[in-house]
Design an enzyme around this catalytic site. Structure first.
Site, PDB file in Angstrom:
ATOM      1  N   ARG A  78       0.852  -1.193   0.000  1.00 58.92           N
ATOM      2  CA  ARG A  78       0.000   0.000   0.000  1.00 58.92           C
ATOM      3  C   ARG A  78       0.890   1.246   0.000  1.00 58.92           C
ATOM      4  O   ARG A  78       1.959   1.260   0.584  1.00 58.92           O
ATOM      5  CB  ARG A  78      -0.907   0.039   1.230  1.00 58.92           C
ATOM      6  CG  ARG A  78      -2.046  -0.945   1.158  1.00 58.92           C
ATOM      7  CD  ARG A  78      -2.977  -0.827   2.346  1.00 58.92           C
ATOM      8  NE  ARG A  78      -2.353  -1.281   3.568  1.00 58.92           N
ATOM      9  CZ  ARG A  78      -1.831  -0.495   4.501  1.00 58.92           C
ATOM     10  NH1 ARG A  78      -1.858   0.825   4.374  1.00 58.92           N
ATOM     11  NH2 ARG A  78      -1.290  -1.011   5.582  1.00 58.92           N
ATOM     12  N   TYR A 206      -1.553  -3.360  -6.703  1.00 61.08           N
ATOM     13  CA  TYR A 206      -1.365  -4.026  -5.404  1.00 61.08           C
ATOM     14  C   TYR A 206      -2.708  -4.165  -4.665  1.00 61.08           C
ATOM     15  O   TYR A 206      -3.520  -3.229  -4.638  1.00 61.08           O
ATOM     16  CB  TYR A 206      -0.368  -3.231  -4.537  1.00 61.08           C
ATOM     17  CG  TYR A 206      -0.291  -3.833  -3.151  1.00 61.08           C
ATOM     18  CD1 TYR A 206       0.387  -5.039  -2.939  1.00 61.08           C
ATOM     19  CD2 TYR A 206      -0.956  -3.256  -2.072  1.00 61.08           C
ATOM     20  CE1 TYR A 206       0.407  -5.631  -1.691  1.00 61.08           C
ATOM     21  CE2 TYR A 206      -0.937  -3.843  -0.815  1.00 61.08           C
ATOM     22  CZ  TYR A 206      -0.261  -5.030  -0.635  1.00 61.08           C
ATOM     23  OH  TYR A 206      -0.254  -5.631   0.593  1.00 61.08           O
ATOM     24  N   LYS A 215      -9.606  -2.458   1.698  1.00 61.60           N
ATOM     25  CA  LYS A 215      -9.279  -1.305   2.541  1.00 61.60           C
ATOM     26  C   LYS A 215     -10.102  -0.072   2.145  1.00 61.60           C
ATOM     27  O   LYS A 215     -10.532   0.700   3.002  1.00 61.60           O
ATOM     28  CB  LYS A 215      -7.790  -0.987   2.441  1.00 61.60           C
ATOM     29  CG  LYS A 215      -6.880  -2.146   2.793  1.00 61.60           C
ATOM     30  CD  LYS A 215      -7.081  -2.590   4.210  1.00 61.60           C
ATOM     31  CE  LYS A 215      -6.028  -3.609   4.617  1.00 61.60           C
ATOM     32  NZ  LYS A 215      -6.233  -4.084   5.975  1.00 61.60           N
ATOM     33  N   HIS A 235     -10.637  -2.409  11.567  1.00 63.04           N
ATOM     34  CA  HIS A 235      -9.514  -3.220  11.072  1.00 63.04           C
ATOM     35  C   HIS A 235      -9.280  -4.340  12.097  1.00 63.04           C
ATOM     36  O   HIS A 235      -8.299  -4.323  12.835  1.00 63.04           O
ATOM     37  CB  HIS A 235      -8.290  -2.301  10.950  1.00 63.04           C
ATOM     38  CG  HIS A 235      -7.133  -2.895  10.218  1.00 63.04           C
ATOM     39  ND1 HIS A 235      -5.856  -2.416  10.358  1.00 63.04           N
ATOM     40  CD2 HIS A 235      -7.051  -3.923   9.325  1.00 63.04           C
ATOM     41  CE1 HIS A 235      -5.035  -3.106   9.595  1.00 63.04           C
ATOM     42  NE2 HIS A 235      -5.729  -4.022   8.959  1.00 63.04           N
ATOM     43  N   SER A 257      -1.099  -3.568  10.628  1.00 67.06           N
ATOM     44  CA  SER A 257      -0.712  -4.527   9.595  1.00 67.06           C
ATOM     45  C   SER A 257       0.524  -5.311  10.010  1.00 67.06           C
ATOM     46  O   SER A 257       1.455  -4.745  10.591  1.00 67.06           O
ATOM     47  CB  SER A 257      -0.380  -3.789   8.303  1.00 67.06           C
ATOM     48  OG  SER A 257      -1.442  -2.953   7.966  1.00 67.06           O
ATOM     49  N   CYS A 259       1.119  -7.606  12.253  1.00 67.33           N
ATOM     50  CA  CYS A 259       1.402  -7.851  13.679  1.00 67.33           C
ATOM     51  C   CYS A 259       0.865  -9.217  14.078  1.00 67.33           C
ATOM     52  O   CYS A 259       0.576  -9.461  15.248  1.00 67.33           O
ATOM     53  CB  CYS A 259       0.726  -6.803  14.541  1.00 67.33           C
ATOM     54  SG  CYS A 259       1.693  -5.323  14.761  1.00 67.33           S
ATOM     55  N   ASP A 286      -9.196  -9.739   9.026  1.00 72.45           N
ATOM     56  CA  ASP A 286      -8.717  -8.378   8.736  1.00 72.45           C
ATOM     57  C   ASP A 286      -9.735  -7.275   9.012  1.00 72.45           C
ATOM     58  O   ASP A 286      -9.358  -6.200   9.442  1.00 72.45           O
ATOM     59  CB  ASP A 286      -8.262  -8.310   7.270  1.00 72.45           C
ATOM     60  CG  ASP A 286      -7.415  -7.082   6.984  1.00 72.45           C
ATOM     61  OD1 ASP A 286      -6.568  -6.734   7.822  1.00 72.45           O
ATOM     62  OD2 ASP A 286      -7.586  -6.468   5.916  1.00 72.45           O
ATOM     63  N   ARG A 378       2.207 -11.947  -0.775  1.00 74.01           N
ATOM     64  CA  ARG A 378       0.859 -12.231  -0.250  1.00 74.01           C
ATOM     65  C   ARG A 378       0.264 -13.507  -0.812  1.00 74.01           C
ATOM     66  O   ARG A 378       0.597 -13.932  -1.913  1.00 74.01           O
ATOM     67  CB  ARG A 378      -0.082 -11.063  -0.641  1.00 74.01           C
ATOM     68  CG  ARG A 378       0.295  -9.722  -0.015  1.00 74.01           C
ATOM     69  CD  ARG A 378      -0.178  -9.659   1.400  1.00 74.01           C
ATOM     70  NE  ARG A 378       0.240  -8.459   2.104  1.00 74.01           N
ATOM     71  CZ  ARG A 378      -0.463  -7.893   3.079  1.00 74.01           C
ATOM     72  NH1 ARG A 378      -1.615  -8.400   3.453  1.00 74.01           N
ATOM     73  NH2 ARG A 378      -0.006  -6.838   3.709  1.00 74.01           N
TER      74      ARG A 378
HETATM   75  C1  OXD Z   1      -2.881  -4.477   5.582  1.00 75.02           C
HETATM   76  C2  OXD Z   1      -3.490  -5.641   4.927  1.00 75.02           C
HETATM   77  O1  OXD Z   1      -1.949  -3.902   5.016  1.00 75.02           O
HETATM   78  O2  OXD Z   1      -4.368  -6.255   5.557  1.00 75.02           O
HETATM   79  O3  OXD Z   1      -3.353  -4.120   6.669  1.00 75.02           O
HETATM   80  O4  OXD Z   1      -3.146  -5.954   3.787  1.00 75.02           O
HETATM   81 MN    MN Z   2      -5.038  -5.274   7.327  1.00 68.94          MN
END
Ligand code: OXD
Ligand code: MN
Length: 596
Positions: A78, A206, A215, A235, A257, A259, A286, A378
């Site tokens: 991102r 992306y 998002k 989130h 993100s 974590c 997510d 990913r």
């Molecule tokens: C993020 C994702 O970047 O979930 O939070 O891809």
């Molecule tokens: Mn995320």
């Protein structure tokens, strides 16, 4: 009028037809394809991608239905610095968002969109965020020139005829316009217009920039819709814990993100707890949409249908359920690819291959000091494939929450787990959350502590001070609110080593949380909130000494004074818009720390 070769539209919805006509006149594609979401269509699209090289087939004996995609090298994460909230005024976007005036954004992006689909096909993707038929679902229509986007949207959303059917003739859908254009960063913009229920994204393929249901819609636009309509778009992962009596309780958890949110969502309990009969169920990894139910509780549902997870570090110890989920029907982006059509990444169960192609397509071997997989490579995989997916994960009503967990990656400062005194204090905990940055943000410095309220810093579609206000006001509407907690799995000792084993053992902390939610669980007051007593967390079978547990739960007064000074700086950025309740929580915390 467009000159594109026209397929028969799959909807008679006048607002959709007009919008597609307008976009097509601007983008000037050669062809328009209306996505129906059928398996035959998916297979055709995969065949096309295999011909153009947009996808490569993986070893179908090892990884049935799996494909590989290599992105442009400048398009791997991102791009928060190129992401804008284009609300009517800068104040509406607030100090944590980039803002562009709507007229300027529309004009600038129109210039880039103009003719961007010449020689390409324009795909019209109808999709539902949330289960089909749920009154809480939202519909989007995405226009894109990327087949990779269509195929990923097919995994991440309920896509195709099901969405046309649910939309009917309604003009209420999020208008999501996307083109890869020339993938040039100087012409890359991800713009949100909450007042128009519209997203324009150009110059990136992306996931977080281009799968506009995720998002962009389900967090940025939905958070703004939630403020208007009285709900929250967060989130957060959602998980269920089943105790040995078969009773299920649910927790939603927000972590920035990378974590370990996906790992926590798919947690496998340690043997010690499995033996006792505990199970964990995954409902989402997510995003959670939270609403007050008729019973006065807070109910959570996952608007997504798939997982778009970080690959490196995924292995049988960190996330055995993800390992199983991504063996079939998965799109891998930017991992290492072996000559036999298998994939590899740093942190894989298998040792590195002697040789493979790295994410850039260059020959790679383990002696090189580069990585085979991009750190933000990913997987995109259907949620239904997850071995721990909850049988009720698509329940239109969602699930009632016992607890909300906030967390971040802090090497020092925050204890393993802290319980808030009440909803307002919990909102303060969420609002002041901070974490060390990771590879999920392009252009950032990895390892720098940044404040990330409710893990929504890059995802809140309006002024974050108003968002805090909305959280506070939701508290007045929930008769039986979930308890709010703050976790830190990443605390380090003086030797720089993690004090807590993490992964499946986080379940031990979740059980204390659920105990507390039911008025049980041994606890002790501290200046920052309620902590477990040093033997309240079941450490059976763990090699964790009492001094380590004490350190995990310790509160360092001087460090908290520094933290409060940093919170002050952060709060000051909101000026008078910051809710007074948060200022008084800050003052109360400072007073308790001083007294300690
Ligand atoms: C993020 C994702 O970047 O979930 O939070 O891809
Ligand atoms: Mn995320």
């Amino acid at each position: 009028m467009t000159t594109a070769s026209l397929e028969t539209p799959l909807t008679k919805n006048p607002a959709v037809l007009k919008w597609v006509e307008d976009c097509s006149a601007l983008l000037k594609p050669d062809h328009i394809h209306w996505v129906d979401g059928t398996e035959a269509e998916r297979q055709n699209m995969i065949s096309t991608c295999l011909k153009t090289g947009e996808l490569e087939e993986l070893n179908q004996a090892l990884l049935p239905g799996c494909y590989f995609h290599r992105s442009a090298q400048n398009d791997v994460a991102r791009t928060e610095h190129l992401t804008f909230i284009c609300s009517p005024t800068k104040e509406d976007a607030g100090p944590t968002n980039n803002w562009m005036a709507p007229s300027e954004a529309y004009a600038k992006l129109k210039g880039i969109f103009d003719g961007a689909m010449k020689g390409r096909t324009l795909y019209v993707i109808p999709f539902i965020m949330g289960p089909a038929g749920s009154p809480f679902s939202k519909i989007g229509v995405e226009i894109t020139d990327s087949l990779y986007v269509v195929l990923n949207m097919g995994i991440m959303t309920r896509m195709g005829n099901v969405a046309w059917k649910q939309l009917g003739d309604s003009p209420n859908f999020t208008r999501c316009l996307h083109s890869k254009a020339d993938l040039n960063e100087s012409r890359r913009f991800i713009c949100h217009f909450p007042q128009d229920n519209t997203i324009w994204s150009v110059g990136s393929g992306y996931g977080g920039n281009a799968l506009l249901g995720k998002k962009c819609l389900a967090l940025r636009i939905a958070s703004a819709l939630g403020q208007k309509e009285g709900w929250l778009a967060e989130h957060m992962l959602i998980l269920g814990i089943e105790n040995p009596k078969g009773e299920k309780r649910y927790i939603a958890a927000a972590f920035p993100s990378a974590c370990g949110k996906t790992n926590l969502a798919m947690l496998v309990p340690p043997a010690h707890l499995v033996k006792q009969g505990y199970k964990v169920w995954t409902l989402g990894d997510d995003i959670a949409w939270l609403r007050v139910g008729p019973d006065g509780r807070l109910w959570a549902s996952n608007p997504e249908a798939g997982f778009f997870g970080v690959v490196p570090g995924t292995n049988s110890r960190s996330n055995p359920n993800a390992v199983k989920t991504i063996r079939t029907n998965t799109i891998y982006t930017n991992v290492g690819k072996m000559a036999n059509g298998d994939v590899w990444w740093e942190g894989h169960d298998n040792l590195p291959p002697e040789e493979c192609l790295d994410w850039k397509g260059q020959k790679w071997n383990p002696d090189m000091d580069t990585k085979a997989a991009h750190p933000n490579s990913r997987f995109t995989a259907p949620a239904r494939q997850c071995p721990s997916i909850a049988p009720n994960w698509e329940d239109p009503a969602g699930v009632p929450l016992d607890a909300i967990l906030f967390g971040g990656r802090r090497a020092h400062l925050t204890p393993l787990i802290t319980e808030s005194y009440n909803w307002q204090h919990g909102v303060f905990m969420g609002a002041t959350m901070a974490s060390e940055t990771t590879a999920a943000q392009q252009g950032g410095n990895v390892g720098v502590v940044r404040r990330d309220p409710m893990a929504m810093l890059p995802f809140c579609g309006y002024n974050m001070a108003d968002y805090f206000g909305h959280w506070l006001s939701m508290g007045t509407k929930i008769k039986n609110p979930p308890k709010i907690f703050l976790a830190n799995w990443f605390r380090q000792g003086k030797d720089g080593k993690y004090l807590w084993p993490g992964y499946g053992d986080n379940m031990r902390v979740l059980l204390w949380i659920l105990d507390r939610a039911q008025g049980k669980g041994a606890s002790v007051e501290s200046p920052i909130g309620t902590l477990p007593t040093k033997d309240a967390i079941d450490a059976g079978g763990l090699d964790l000494t009492a001094p380590v547990m004490e350190e995990l739960l310790s509160v360092d007064r001087a460090a908290w004074e520094t933290e409060i000074a940093d919170i002050d700086k952060f709060f000051a950025t909101f000026g008078s818009r910051l809710p007074a309740a948060l200022k008084s929580e800050r003052d109360a915390l400072a007073a308790r720390i001083k007294k300690a």
